[in-house]
Design an enzyme around this catalytic site. Structure first.
Site, PDB file in Angstrom:
ATOM      1  N   HIS A 121      -2.816   3.129  -4.631  1.00  0.00           N
ATOM      2  CA  HIS A 121      -2.238   2.661  -3.364  1.00  0.00           C
ATOM      3  C   HIS A 121      -0.826   2.123  -3.577  1.00  0.00           C
ATOM      4  O   HIS A 121      -0.459   1.078  -3.020  1.00  0.00           O
ATOM      5  CB  HIS A 121      -3.124   1.573  -2.739  1.00  0.00           C
ATOM      6  CG  HIS A 121      -4.403   2.118  -2.160  1.00  0.00           C
ATOM      7  ND1 HIS A 121      -4.454   2.777  -0.962  1.00  0.00           N
ATOM      8  CD2 HIS A 121      -5.672   2.102  -2.635  1.00  0.00           C
ATOM      9  CE1 HIS A 121      -5.715   3.145  -0.707  1.00  0.00           C
ATOM     10  NE2 HIS A 121      -6.474   2.752  -1.709  1.00  0.00           N
ATOM     11  N   GLU A 181      -9.934   2.635  -5.169  1.00  0.00           N
ATOM     12  CA  GLU A 181      -9.566   4.023  -4.884  1.00  0.00           C
ATOM     13  C   GLU A 181      -8.388   4.509  -5.747  1.00  0.00           C
ATOM     14  O   GLU A 181      -7.301   4.753  -5.230  1.00  0.00           O
ATOM     15  CB  GLU A 181      -9.215   4.154  -3.395  1.00  0.00           C
ATOM     16  CG  GLU A 181     -10.388   3.790  -2.499  1.00  0.00           C
ATOM     17  CD  GLU A 181     -10.057   3.846  -1.013  1.00  0.00           C
ATOM     18  OE1 GLU A 181     -10.910   4.280  -0.249  1.00  0.00           O
ATOM     19  OE2 GLU A 181      -8.940   3.428  -0.620  1.00  0.00           O
ATOM     20  N   ASP A 235       0.854  -1.185   0.000  1.00  0.00           N
ATOM     21  CA  ASP A 235       0.000   0.000   0.000  1.00  0.00           C
ATOM     22  C   ASP A 235       0.886   1.230   0.000  1.00  0.00           C
ATOM     23  O   ASP A 235       2.110   1.115  -0.063  1.00  0.00           O
ATOM     24  CB  ASP A 235      -0.964  -0.020   1.210  1.00  0.00           C
ATOM     25  CG  ASP A 235      -2.323   0.548   0.834  1.00  0.00           C
ATOM     26  OD1 ASP A 235      -2.340   1.718   0.409  1.00  0.00           O
ATOM     27  OD2 ASP A 235      -3.337  -0.152   0.943  1.00  0.00           O
TER      28      ASP A 235
HETATM   29  C1  ACM Z   1     -11.031  -0.513   0.505  1.00  0.00           C
HETATM   30  O1  ACM Z   1     -11.499  -0.471   1.641  1.00  0.00           O
HETATM   31  N1  ACM Z   1     -10.359   0.523   0.039  1.00  0.00           N
HETATM   32  C2  ACM Z   1     -11.205  -1.677  -0.345  1.00  0.00           C
END
Ligand code: ACM
Ligand code: ZN
Length: 500
Positions: free
Chosen positions: A201, A265, A135
């Protein structure tokens, strides 16, 4: 108690007269009969018979026998006076997938901690460990091909997320450590699904190899929560092969059949400013950058499939249209219709609805009963294409074992019952009684669950945790970044003549 003291509640059982006397101070194991019975249908099904003179576990597979033993362990733990009441159980799960996800990127848990989590989950017959290994705030997989991922990407300045603790924070899991976790899971019939979250991410990856981004600038491994704007450039010629090289390594280490590619995201502002991405989108006649993400995801899913594995993605990857049914979609938030459409077209879904399943949420926002009463379905999705449920725990603000265990337990027991037991069997009162019997069993495994007074979210400590959570997650810097991500994508898309 209406049910047996077993969690998740078994499908069918019959009580009968009499007792089996437990050996005093000795082990029950040598007294058990374990029988492989091919007539028992379903690889997770089992039967358990307790008679005055014998205890018989039967199943058509070793996995089934393991589940029979988990039920028996719970019966023994709840027994009184050294006697097991006679009974017969016939059990099988409602859903084939009962998963839990651990974010080891925001905080890196020690191997021993992860093993405790696995022990607690195995007792509940959970069968998938989704391991979130990369991440913005850290890259945790040992890469031999791309050593900077570990030298640079596995560490950040300070602990981050508002903590003032100085020094470097981080580390990665060595191949040996990952192999140990995988072995441990397999002994408990838990499959391991590693996640490489792409194309968003990825700040930790880009801090290690800046040339993989659209702008090529040096960035740092992040220390705050929320969404960061730096994402992989899928259009630079070298990027897809670089990613496939990393996936090869991941598939070398993780032998199970599924790989999670993330896809959640992804702020797209940088793609609208990148000459390579703009040229790529225009050459392919794409309407917008969502289509670029879809094309990138598809190429990686195909790659994984060509290596004999299957891909899972978060449902954000459906924004530009359908994905092939071979890809499993994990639903967490957003467009339910798109996710249901994936299932209606023959694809599989795993449900992790944020409002019910996210274990990082405090009880004040998500009482235990909310998770327990969750019914895994999406309007328009054929029930047979819902493979099951998953409880994720994101660890931005969970940096120690005590906090981690209190977030995971007892919520995981509610998720286990949602995934295993029939809806008609649900009863909060009975569930709470059985949960009480489970608490000392978790304690023996080294797991202290959240205190009972917090479970409904009304206690003073639950309210204090909720307030702290709200202050932590909605800090001004995170909100500002989110707004800026959205604005940047809109402004640049418009300037370049793309529709959002
Ligand atoms: C998430 O909670 N961004 C999958
Ligand atoms: Zn680009």
């Amino acid at each position: 108690m209406r049910e047996l003291p077993i969690l998740p509640a078994p499908r069918r059982f019959w009580r009968s007269d009499g007792f089996f006397l437990l050996p005093e101070g000795g082990s029950l194991v040598p007294l058990l009969s374990r029988r492989i019975d091919p007539a028992i249908r379903g690889e997770e099904s089992y039967r358990l018979a307790i008679r005055p003179n014998e205890v018989v576990l039967s199943a058509s597979t070793q996995r089934g026998l393991f589940y029979a033993f988990q039920s028996l362990k719970q019966l023994v733990a709840a027994s009184r006076g050294g006697k097991l009441p006679c009974l017969k159980i016939e059990d099988s799960p409602r859903f084939p997938v009962r998963a839990f996800m651990l974010d080891s990127a925001r905080h890196r848990q020690p191997v021993e901690t992860i093993k405790r989590v696995i022990d607690g989950a195995a007792l509940l017959k959970m069968n998938v460990f989704h391991w979130h290994l990369s991440d913005d705030q850290g890259f945790r997989f040992e890469s031999r091909k791309y050593p900077l991922l570990n030298r640079v990407g596995s560490f950040r300045d300070g602990e981050g997320f508002g903590s003032k603790r100085p020094g470097r924070y981080g580390g990665y899991y060595t191949r040996e450590e990952m192999a140990e976790i995988i072995r441990y899971c397999h002994q408990k019939y838990i499959k391991v699904v590693p996640e490489l979250d792409l194309p968003g991410h990825v700040s930790a990856i880009l801090a290690s190899y800046p040339s993989l981004s659209c702008h090529g600038r040096a960035i740092r491994v992040r220390g705050g929560n929320g969404i960061y704007p730096d994402i992989l450039c899928p259009s630079r010629p070298e990027v897809p092969d670089w990613v496939k090289g990393l996936l090869d390594e991941i598939m070398e280490v993780f032998p199970d059949d599924e790989i999670h590619l993330g896809g959640d995201e992804v702020p797209k502002g940088q793609w609208y400013c990148c000459p390579d991405c703009l040229a790529h989108m225009r050459a392919q006649g794409m309407q917008n950058a969502e289509e670029l993400q879809r094309a990138f995801t598809l190429s990686l899913c195909d790659y994984i499939q060509s290596r004999g594995r299957r891909a899972i993605v978060w449902n954000d990857s459906l924004k530009a249209g359908a994905l092939p049914p071979q890809v499993t979609v994990q639903y967490w938030l957003g467009d339910k219709k798109a996710a249901a459409g994936h299932a209606a077209a023959g694809g599989n879904l795993i449900l992790s609805e944020l409002k019910y399943m996210y274990a990082d949420y405090p009880f004040g926002l998500m009482p235990l009963g909310r998770t327990y009463h969750y019914e895994p379905s999406l309007p328009g999705a054929p029930p047979e294409n819902i493979r099951g449920v998953e409880m994720p725990v994101w660890t931005e603000f969970i940096g120690d074992d005590k906090t981690l265990f209190a977030h995971l337990f007892p919520r995981l027991a509610a998720v286990a019952e949602v995934g295993w037991s029939e809806k008609a069997r649900k009863s909060s009162a009975d569930f709470l009684l059985r949960l009480n019997a489970l608490l000392p069993q978790w304690e023996r495994l080294g797991i202290t669950a959240a205190p009972k007074k917090d479970w409904n979210g009304h206690s003073f400590s639950a309210l204090r945790q909720t307030l702290r959570f709200l202050l932590q997650t909605s800090n001004i810097e995170t909100v500002r970044r989110q707004v800026s991500n959205m604005k940047e994508a809109r402004v640049h898309a418009k300037k370049q003549g793309f529709s959002l």
